[in-house]
Design an enzyme around this catalytic site. Structure first.
Site, short mmCIF file in Angstrom:
data_model
loop_
_atom_site.label_atom_id
_atom_site.label_comp_id
_atom_site.label_asym_id
_atom_site.label_seq_id
_atom_site.Cartn_x
_atom_site.Cartn_y
_atom_site.Cartn_z
N SER A 37 0.80 -1.23 0.00
CA SER A 37 0.00 0.00 0.00
C SER A 37 0.83 1.27 0.00
O SER A 37 0.27 2.36 -0.21
CB SER A 37 -0.94 0.00 1.22
OG SER A 37 -1.90 -1.02 1.11
N THR A 38 2.14 1.18 0.25
CA THR A 38 2.96 2.39 0.17
C THR A 38 3.02 2.93 -1.26
O THR A 38 3.43 4.08 -1.47
CB THR A 38 4.39 2.12 0.67
OG1 THR A 38 4.97 1.06 -0.09
CG2 THR A 38 4.38 1.75 2.14
#
Length: 580
Positions: free
Chosen positions: A302-303
């Protein structure tokens, strides 16, 4: 009758003549030899006096090397990270040393070796003129052994590498072998720069090899050149302390932390767990030698969502308040389904990031296309070398395809199907933090402003920074909030890949962020491998490390606090919020 009488007389005369001739020849030869020897004596002592001097020199004059000490490695403020200190090395001429000498027992005890081994080495190499007895000793210990007066035992000056920061900077600085040749890290990649050029000198020794005096210097030793790293040892210590603490607290397999200066691309801290002590390698295992921040690849999860949204903002089709309908909370692509933590319904783009919506960001990716996202990632430095010049750096994987399938576009937008190392991820976030400029990352202190390349518009970078701040203030990254400073970042939780694919119960917890948000100074990436127990999300494991490190680091860098103590108490981390 007269003829018979004359024959014996002739033979006698002939024999007497031959005897006289032989005698004369021998005397003549003797006189010639004596004359030649006499002339040679005169020649050596009067005409050619250098010959005897040269022959004497061959037997008494030696040419010895002069060791050149290796260049020093320091942090950006001159604190030593690697230094060479003078030591003594004991060596022996086995032809001069009696293996049965009783003093060898005392020498072996002082040198911490067995007496039998020392005596056996002298026997095994009796035909040689040189063997090492013990290398790199403290001068006081070497003097104590030499004081025993053992014939054929000598010492010579050498240098030994010492690392004052020990395991704290081991992965970045690296280490040398016993001959001071770089083996890992900076010591290896800059070995030629750090290595000195040995000198030579002429010595006069007696017939037992003992030094009488120095005669002349043939060539002076040239020391190696020093290196000043971009590392700030203060920040390195606190980053190492916090990373080690979280790895131990969660019984994790390991971890990585990278900290970059936003305005220069300099590496201010780079630490890994597990580490090793370069000053004591008696129990060193190969697995501990890897600088995981550069050599280990992982799916960033998700970064990547803020970066995918930045690509969408660049197209002009989306704004932070553009609404996306994420109902019913999942999307199906054949047999593959992506899900959100719950059904969020309609969300603005900002909340898609703060709530870490897989469905929302995948819908944006489907709309703008995989090529747009992939090219934007590449502009940020993903899928290519960082240029840091570190041995063993892994480039990572950034997929490219002629025709993107919808599922590939979806997974690329939230960091699956690709791989990066921690430094690449930090470099990408650095461009968001500084207003859209990608600087080359460096482990060397930069004395001149670096030349960067614009990869994001200032407007898009500012909009993404606002979204990242919302993640920390009200989203999945609440525990990443440092005391007295505002921060922004993104959590990530990804399955680790094992021998049979994704491991269901093993995760990597990630947080990538920046602070302070009014003018970001530092970007930090924290990744923790396989935390055990109930907590394994990036917001639970990695985010608190980010908060503690950033709070201390900004104070050490004299960055003015943005909040009062009362404000800080009000923003103290509580619940994790939505998980991401």
């Amino acid at each position: 009758m007269s003829v018979r009488q004359d024959k014996p007389t002739f033979m006698k005369k002939l024999a007497a003549g031959l005897k006289a001739w032989r005698f004369g020849s021998v005397v003549g030869v003797f006189l010639v030899v004596v004359a030649a020897l006499g002339w040679r004596l005169v020649d050596l002592h009067v005409v050619d006096q250098e010959f005897l001097r040269k022959q004497g020199d061959v037997r008494t004059i030696r040419v010895d090397p002069i060791d050149a000490h290796r260049g020093m490695i320091t942090d950006r403020y001159g604190e030593p990270l690697a230094v060479s200190t003078p030591v003594e090395t004991l060596w022996a001429n086995p032809g001069e040393t009696d293996p049965e000498d009783p003093r060898l027992a005392t020498a072996a005890r002082l040198l911490n070796m067995t007496e039998a081994r020392l005596r056996q080495r002298l026997r095994d190499y009796a035909s040689r003129e040189f063997i090492y007895v013990s290398r790199k000793l403290q001068p006081s210990l070497a003097r104590e052994v030499l004081a025993l007066g053992i014939p054929g035992l000598y010492s010579r000056l050498e240098y030994k590498r010492y690392y004052p920061a020990g395991e704290v900077a081991a992965h970045l600085v690296g280490f040398t072998d016993i001959d001071e040749k770089g083996q890992e890290g900076i010591e290896l990649s800059y070995n030629e720069w750090l290595s000195g050029i040995p000198g030579r000198k002429r010595l006069l020794r007696d017939n037992r090899g003992r030094l009488i005096r120095d005669l002349s210097l043939i060539r002076d030793a040239r020391p190696g050149k020093d290196l000043t790293l971009s590392l700030d040892l203060r920040l390195q210590y606190l980053a190492y302390r916090e990373l080690k603490a979280v790895v131990q607290a969660h019984k994790a397999r390991g971890g990585t932390l990278v900290m970059l200066d936003v305005s220069t691309g300099e590496v201010l801290a780079m630490v890994n767990q597990q580490s090793f002590n370069p000053n004591d390698r008696t129990s060193l295992s190969p697995g501990r030698l890897r600088n995981k921040a550069l050599t280990d690849l992982f799916e960033p999860g998700s970064t990547m969502k803020p970066l995918a949204v930045a690509a969408a903002l660049e197209t002009g089709k989306y704004q932070p308040d553009t609404m996306i309908d994420t109902a019913p909370g999942f999307r199906r692509f054949g047999r593959f389904t992506i899900r959100d933590h719950r059904n969020y319904g309609e969300l603005p783009v900002t909340e898609i990031i703060s709530r870490s919506s897989n469905v929302g960001v995948s819908m944006i990716a489907t709309d703008i296309g995989g090529d747009v996202i992939r090219d934007f990632y590449y502009r940020l430095g993903l899928g290519q070398p960082t240029g840091i010049g570190f041995p063993g750096e892994a480039v990572g994987v950034l997929p490219m395809t002629d025709k993107w399938r919808p599922v590939e576009e979806a997974t690329l937008s939230y960091g699956y199907g690709m791989s990066v190392n921690a430094l690449q991820l930090a470099q990408a976030y650095m461009a968001v933090a500084n207003g859209g400029i990608r600087y080359p990352v460096s482990v060397m202190r930069q004395d001149q402003p670096p030349v960067g390349e614009r990869v994001i518009s200032e407007t898009a970078a500012a909009q993404v920074r606002d979204m990242l701040q919302a993640v920390v203030e009200e989203g999945t990254g609440k525990r990443a909030s440092p005391a007295l400073y505002t921060a922004g970042g993104k959590t990530g939780t990804v399955h680790l890949v094992g021998a049979r694919g994704y491991e269901d119960s093993q995760y990597k917890a990630i947080f990538a962020g920046m602070a302070p948000m009014d003018n970001p100074r530092i970007v930090t990436v924290v990744a923790v491998d396989a935390p055990q127990g109930g907590d394994y999300y990036g917001g639970e494991v990695a985010a608190p490390v980010f908060a503690r490190v950033m709070s201390d680091a900004l104070r050490l860098l004299n960055v003015r606090p943005e909040l009062t103590a009362v404000d800080a108490d009000a923003r103290a981390p509580g619940s994790v919020g939505e998980r991401g």
